[in-house]
Design a protein around this motif. Sequence first.
Motif, PDB file in Angstrom:
ATOM      1  N   PHE A 118      31.067  56.223  61.597  1.00 34.73           N
ATOM      2  CA  PHE A 118      31.916  56.824  60.575  1.00 34.73           C
ATOM      3  C   PHE A 118      31.035  57.456  59.511  1.00 34.73           C
ATOM      4  O   PHE A 118      30.101  56.844  59.007  1.00 34.73           O
ATOM      5  N   GLU A 119      31.335  58.705  59.203  1.00 33.82           N
ATOM      6  CA  GLU A 119      30.645  59.399  58.120  1.00 33.82           C
ATOM      7  C   GLU A 119      31.683  59.821  57.090  1.00 33.82           C
ATOM      8  O   GLU A 119      32.505  60.694  57.346  1.00 33.82           O
ATOM      9  N   GLY A 120      31.656  59.182  55.954  1.00 34.35           N
ATOM     10  CA  GLY A 120      32.585  59.522  54.891  1.00 34.35           C
ATOM     11  C   GLY A 120      31.859  60.088  53.690  1.00 34.35           C
ATOM     12  O   GLY A 120      30.633  60.232  53.680  1.00 34.35           O
ATOM     13  N   GLU A 121      32.630  60.408  52.669  1.00 34.00           N
ATOM     14  CA  GLU A 121      32.062  60.908  51.424  1.00 34.00           C
ATOM     15  C   GLU A 121      31.741  59.725  50.500  1.00 34.00           C
ATOM     16  O   GLU A 121      32.479  58.745  50.460  1.00 34.00           O
ATOM     17  N   PRO A 122      30.648  59.808  49.760  1.00 31.55           N
ATOM     18  CA  PRO A 122      30.301  58.711  48.849  1.00 31.55           C
ATOM     19  C   PRO A 122      31.368  58.521  47.775  1.00 31.55           C
ATOM     20  O   PRO A 122      32.020  59.478  47.337  1.00 31.55           O
ATOM     21  N   PHE A 123      31.561  57.270  47.367  1.00 30.34           N
ATOM     22  CA  PHE A 123      32.437  56.985  46.238  1.00 30.34           C
ATOM     23  C   PHE A 123      31.952  57.739  45.012  1.00 30.34           C
ATOM     24  O   PHE A 123      30.748  57.924  44.796  1.00 30.34           O
ATOM     25  N   GLY A 124      32.905  58.134  44.190  1.00 32.13           N
ATOM     26  CA  GLY A 124      32.578  58.607  42.860  1.00 32.13           C
ATOM     27  C   GLY A 124      32.785  57.469  41.867  1.00 32.13           C
ATOM     28  O   GLY A 124      33.074  56.339  42.229  1.00 32.13           O
ATOM     29  N   ALA A 125      32.618  57.763  40.626  1.00 32.99           N
ATOM     30  CA  ALA A 125      32.934  56.819  39.549  1.00 32.99           C
ATOM     31  C   ALA A 125      33.585  57.640  38.449  1.00 32.99           C
ATOM     32  O   ALA A 125      33.027  57.840  37.370  1.00 32.99           O
ATOM     33  N   VAL A 126      34.782  58.140  38.769  1.00 32.62           N
ATOM     34  CA  VAL A 126      35.431  59.134  37.922  1.00 32.62           C
ATOM     35  C   VAL A 126      35.755  58.565  36.540  1.00 32.62           C
ATOM     36  O   VAL A 126      35.456  59.168  35.509  1.00 32.62           O
ATOM     37  N   GLN A 127      36.365  57.386  36.521  1.00 25.43           N
ATOM     38  CA  GLN A 127      36.671  56.740  35.257  1.00 25.43           C
ATOM     39  C   GLN A 127      36.974  55.274  35.533  1.00 25.43           C
ATOM     40  O   GLN A 127      37.382  54.906  36.634  1.00 25.43           O
ATOM     41  N   SER A 128      36.776  54.434  34.532  1.00 26.33           N
ATOM     42  CA  SER A 128      36.955  52.996  34.693  1.00 26.33           C
ATOM     43  C   SER A 128      37.710  52.427  33.511  1.00 26.33           C
ATOM     44  O   SER A 128      37.726  52.999  32.418  1.00 26.33           O
ATOM     45  N   SER A 129      38.321  51.266  33.742  1.00 24.04           N
ATOM     46  CA  SER A 129      38.937  50.491  32.671  1.00 24.04           C
ATOM     47  C   SER A 129      38.467  49.051  32.790  1.00 24.04           C
ATOM     48  O   SER A 129      38.167  48.571  33.892  1.00 24.04           O
ATOM     49  N   GLN A 130      38.430  48.361  31.660  1.00 27.78           N
ATOM     50  CA  GLN A 130      37.925  46.996  31.613  1.00 27.78           C
ATOM     51  C   GLN A 130      39.086  46.007  31.546  1.00 27.78           C
ATOM     52  O   GLN A 130      40.045  46.203  30.796  1.00 27.78           O
ATOM     53  N   SER A 131      38.986  44.932  32.309  1.00 26.27           N
ATOM     54  CA  SER A 131      40.022  43.907  32.293  1.00 26.27           C
ATOM     55  C   SER A 131      39.970  43.107  30.999  1.00 26.27           C
ATOM     56  O   SER A 131      38.925  42.996  30.346  1.00 26.27           O
ATOM     57  N   VAL A 132      41.123  42.561  30.636  1.00 27.31           N
ATOM     58  CA  VAL A 132      41.219  41.679  29.468  1.00 27.31           C
ATOM     59  C   VAL A 132      41.897  40.389  29.900  1.00 27.31           C
ATOM     60  O   VAL A 132      42.669  40.364  30.866  1.00 27.31           O
ATOM     61  N   VAL A 133      41.611  39.310  29.200  1.00 31.14           N
ATOM     62  CA  VAL A 133      42.221  38.011  29.494  1.00 31.14           C
ATOM     63  C   VAL A 133      43.561  37.930  28.766  1.00 31.14           C
ATOM     64  O   VAL A 133      43.632  38.086  27.545  1.00 31.14           O
ATOM     65  N   LEU A 134      44.620  37.702  29.523  1.00 31.58           N
ATOM     66  CA  LEU A 134      45.945  37.524  28.929  1.00 31.58           C
ATOM     67  C   LEU A 134      46.224  36.067  28.605  1.00 31.58           C
ATOM     68  O   LEU A 134      46.963  35.760  27.668  1.00 31.58           O
ATOM     69  N   ALA A 135      45.674  35.159  29.407  1.00 31.30           N
ATOM     70  CA  ALA A 135      45.861  33.726  29.174  1.00 31.30           C
ATOM     71  C   ALA A 135      44.720  32.965  29.834  1.00 31.30           C
ATOM     72  O   ALA A 135      44.397  33.219  30.988  1.00 31.30           O
ATOM     73  N   ASP A 136      44.107  32.053  29.087  1.00 32.29           N
ATOM     74  CA  ASP A 136      42.972  31.292  29.606  1.00 32.29           C
ATOM     75  C   ASP A 136      43.385  30.124  30.479  1.00 32.29           C
ATOM     76  O   ASP A 136      42.710  29.801  31.454  1.00 32.29           O
ATOM     77  N   ASP A 137      44.490  29.479  30.123  1.00 30.81           N
ATOM     78  CA  ASP A 137      44.880  28.277  30.856  1.00 30.81           C
ATOM     79  C   ASP A 137      46.373  28.041  30.705  1.00 30.81           C
ATOM     80  O   ASP A 137      46.838  27.523  29.689  1.00 30.81           O
ATOM     81  N   ILE A 138      47.115  28.458  31.744  1.00 31.83           N
ATOM     82  CA  ILE A 138      48.536  28.137  31.818  1.00 31.83           C
ATOM     83  C   ILE A 138      48.719  27.238  33.030  1.00 31.83           C
ATOM     84  O   ILE A 138      48.745  27.714  34.173  1.00 31.83           O
ATOM     85  N   ASP A 139      48.755  25.931  32.779  1.00 30.18           N
ATOM     86  CA  ASP A 139      48.819  24.952  33.871  1.00 30.18           C
ATOM     87  C   ASP A 139      47.696  25.193  34.874  1.00 30.18           C
ATOM     88  O   ASP A 139      47.902  25.131  36.096  1.00 30.18           O
ATOM     89  N   GLY A 140      46.509  25.478  34.364  1.00 28.05           N
ATOM     90  CA  GLY A 140      45.343  25.671  35.216  1.00 28.05           C
ATOM     91  C   GLY A 140      45.117  27.096  35.673  1.00 28.05           C
ATOM     92  O   GLY A 140      44.092  27.390  36.292  1.00 28.05           O
ATOM     93  N   LEU A 141      46.044  27.998  35.387  1.00 22.59           N
ATOM     94  CA  LEU A 141      45.913  29.396  35.788  1.00 22.59           C
ATOM     95  C   LEU A 141      45.223  30.207  34.700  1.00 22.59           C
ATOM     96  O   LEU A 141      45.511  30.050  33.515  1.00 22.59           O
ATOM     97  N   LYS A 142      44.335  31.093  35.129  1.00 20.20           N
ATOM     98  CA  LYS A 142      43.776  32.097  34.223  1.00 20.20           C
ATOM     99  C   LYS A 142      44.350  33.437  34.615  1.00 20.20           C
ATOM    100  O   LYS A 142      44.362  33.796  35.792  1.00 20.20           O
ATOM    101  N   VAL A 143      44.841  34.200  33.649  1.00 20.57           N
ATOM    102  CA  VAL A 143      45.493  35.478  33.913  1.00 20.57           C
ATOM    103  C   VAL A 143      44.733  36.594  33.203  1.00 20.57           C
ATOM    104  O   VAL A 143      44.542  36.556  31.983  1.00 20.57           O
TER     105      VAL A 143
END
Length: 451
Positions: free
Chosen positions: A60-85
């Motif tokens: 397989f010969e494809g085109e290389p990925f670009g890096a057009v634009q990015s966004s950074q994740s944020v933490v919505l909740a650290d610990d909801i009954d052991g879940l991190k969101v």
Amino acid sequence: MASRLAAVLAVVLVACGTNLGPASSGSVATTSPASDTTQPGSTATVPATTGGGAAECSSFEGEPFGAVQSSQSVVLADDIDGLKVQAVVYPLPDYQGRPWTAWGQGFALPDGRFFSSVGDHLGAEGNSYVYEFDPNSGELTLVADVDSLAEPHSWGYGKVHGQMVGGPCGEIYFSTYWGDKPAGEALSTFEGDVLFRIDPAARTIGPIGIPVPGYGVPSLSGSSALGLLYGEAVDPAIEPKDGPFFAYDMQSQTTVFESDTADSHQGFRNIAVDAEGRAYFSGDDGELLVFDPATATISPYPTPIPGKWLRASTVPGPDGTIYAATREPDQLFSFHPDGTVRDLGPAPDYVASLALHPDGTRFFYIPAAHGKAWLLGTPLMSVDVATGESEVLVELNQLAEEQLGLNLGGTYGVVVSPSGDRLFIVLNSGNPANERDAAFGAVVLVIVDLP
């Protein structure tokens, strides 16, 4: 087509040291997914069946990925009954979608990365965009668009509607789908939706062809072990929807089976695949049809399902059980290798994606897929497969509204990581202050770390 598929499988299975032979009573020799992560295009081989042999990875010969634009994740909740969101809003191209939406299910790699797509929903000149999420950096990056890679074309690709599907050599496949379907003069020049292949290791992407000329592909699944993609194709000129089920060989990059379009077929939204590589899709009301790749034949599953047609399904569990959801009514159920069906009760609303934990003990979903999930709180549900009991793990909408300023309208893509420690959920989202756009127009990736 049957003899063509048999010939392809014979080559693959001889190379793998396995002989499926003619099936009896719908059974085939047991296969297991490849565990080697050799890059596509290499000269190495990977295990493809329990026969102990190996099948070559296709080049397989494809085109290389670009890096057009990015966004950074944020933490919505650290610990909801052991879940991190955590959550990250998809960075979108600088033009107006109609609206920006996500309709397909992404793919999680063993190394932690997650691939998914967003489309502009447009018809002519529509476009869809491929994204890579890296949990190490927390960045969601737009790496490619399908329109520029698929040219020349006579229509647009405003959606990726089916699942992203893993191949035997670590590659990922997906199909385009029209946004607004072609009509009038454009219909006569519509060439068909296009299959794409991603090589995550080489970080390349490219088209590999039109599986069914003149048809769209709203549903895609597959068997990594057998190197087959399964799809449902629809004719844009026909209402109600009509078209064939098809099988596509990943190595030869050719369609090796198409069903007769005169056969009963409805839904065109989900194909379940069992541990032996057989594919299940909707026939007459409440009927599953089973495609057996060992014989290239389609036959009815012996037991009716509890709804009109199949909408979502999981991978098979350790015991071979598949968990699924129907429409008309919205019902949860499981079906089993012995031909039985177990009713798991009604779903709270429309369910378009299910994810089974790798240990097979529970599956996850969010109800009200088409824009109404936020009215329910966008609840992440977990179902105990032994008892059928469900619980709300976390209500996501309030977290997103408070910290992102968005409603989480619903999802067509819930994916669990191969290690079982994380859920990736792609949600159509909207502005809480705007009634018209309360559930669509933005897309959010929610990442839930499981305890």
